[in-house]
Design an enzyme around this catalytic site. Structure first.
Site, PDB file in Angstrom:
ATOM      1  CG  ASN A 151      -6.208   1.224   9.788  1.00 51.63           C
ATOM      2  OD1 ASN A 151      -5.081   0.865   9.457  1.00 51.63           O
ATOM      3  ND2 ASN A 151      -7.133   0.374  10.174  1.00 51.63           N
ATOM      4  CE  LYS A 165       3.328  -3.873  18.172  1.00 49.96           C
ATOM      5  NZ  LYS A 165       3.533  -4.834  17.062  1.00 49.96           N
ATOM      6  CB  ILE A 166      -4.144  -0.773  19.101  1.00 49.23           C
ATOM      7  CG1 ILE A 166      -4.696  -2.076  18.550  1.00 49.23           C
ATOM      8  CG2 ILE A 166      -5.233   0.211  19.487  1.00 49.23           C
ATOM      9  CD1 ILE A 166      -5.645  -1.946  17.409  1.00 49.23           C
ATOM     10  CG  ASN A 218      -2.158  -0.900   0.967  1.00 50.35           C
ATOM     11  OD1 ASN A 218      -3.068  -0.541   0.238  1.00 50.35           O
ATOM     12  ND2 ASN A 218      -2.144  -2.085   1.560  1.00 50.35           N
ATOM     13  CG  HIS A 229      -9.881  -3.553   8.670  1.00 53.38           C
ATOM     14  ND1 HIS A 229      -9.023  -4.164   9.568  1.00 53.38           N
ATOM     15  CD2 HIS A 229     -10.966  -4.353   8.581  1.00 53.38           C
ATOM     16  CE1 HIS A 229      -9.582  -5.283   9.994  1.00 53.38           C
ATOM     17  NE2 HIS A 229     -10.762  -5.429   9.412  1.00 53.38           N
TER      18      HIS A 229
END
Ligand code: GAR
Length: 204
Positions: free
Chosen positions: A111, A95-96, A15, A113
């Protein structure tokens, strides 16, 4: 003025590569954004190699190098802030982030997903959709809030699940759609700005 992007990665960085290629092809002025740095939570990943090949500065902040998760989060926020980004893009960053990062970049932290949120959040969006027996899945580009993949949705792309799919094959087809979607969304955010009205993201 082109907007400044910091991109965060944890893996293969395809990406990230799609963003790099779009910017190289269109030019920063037309695309509306430039990548000013790439950050990661681990060393030795292809995502960082892609950044270095493109001549970009990189930084790595590993959770295990900090006494607490909060200290790691503050260090990641600090390293990111040093590049004065207008937008931060989590492109396969696994990671959060915590309070400090969101305090600095909330509302401009994007983000991507690999599922159609709110279905199948978390680290295994592709596997979970397949195991559930979903007939369509896809990808979601969204702003990050303090939940896990719960923030306001900016755009989604749909991919059909095939009977013969395994996780790798389905993820590959999702990623083809995802890379185009991410490049489109980040460019539009950079060129037009945005506002968040409750759960709705408006790009004027
Ligand atoms: C992407 O499919 C992204 O949606 C996913 O990791 C892949 C990264 O690919 N992210 C998550 O699952 C986050 N929960 P890349 O490193 O080739 O860009």
């Amino acid at each position: 003025m082109a907007k400044r992007l910091v991109v965060l990665v944890s893996g293969s960085g395809t990406n990230l590569q799609a963003l790099l290629d779009a910017i190289a092809t269109q030019g920063t002025a037309v695309y509306g954004a430039e990548i000013v740095a790439v950050g990661a939570d681990r060393d030795g990943i292809v995502g960082l190699e892609r950044a270095e090949r493109a001549g970009l500065p990189t930084f790595v902040r590993r959770v295990r190098d900090y006494a607490t998760r909060e200290e790691w989060d503050a260090a990641l926020a600090e390293a990111t802030a040093a590049y004065e980004p207008d937008l931060v893009v989590s492109a396969g960053f696994m990671k959060i982030v915590g309070k400090e990062f969101l305090a600095r970049f909330g509302g401009r932290f994007v983000n991507t997903h690999p599922a159609l949120l709110p279905s199948f959040p978390g680290a295994h969006g592709v596997r979970d959709a397949l195991a559930y027996g979903a007939k369509v899945t896809g990808c979601t580009v969204h702003f990050v809030d303090d939940g896990v993949d719960t923030g306001p949705i900016i755009a989604q792309g749909v991919v059909e699940v095939r009977d013969e799919d395994d996780e790798a094959a389905l993820h590959e087809r999702i990623k083809e759609v995802e890379r185009r979607l991410l490049v489109d969304v980040v460019g539009r955010l950079a060129r037009h700005g945005h506002r968040i009205e409750g759960r709705k993201v408006v790009i004027p």
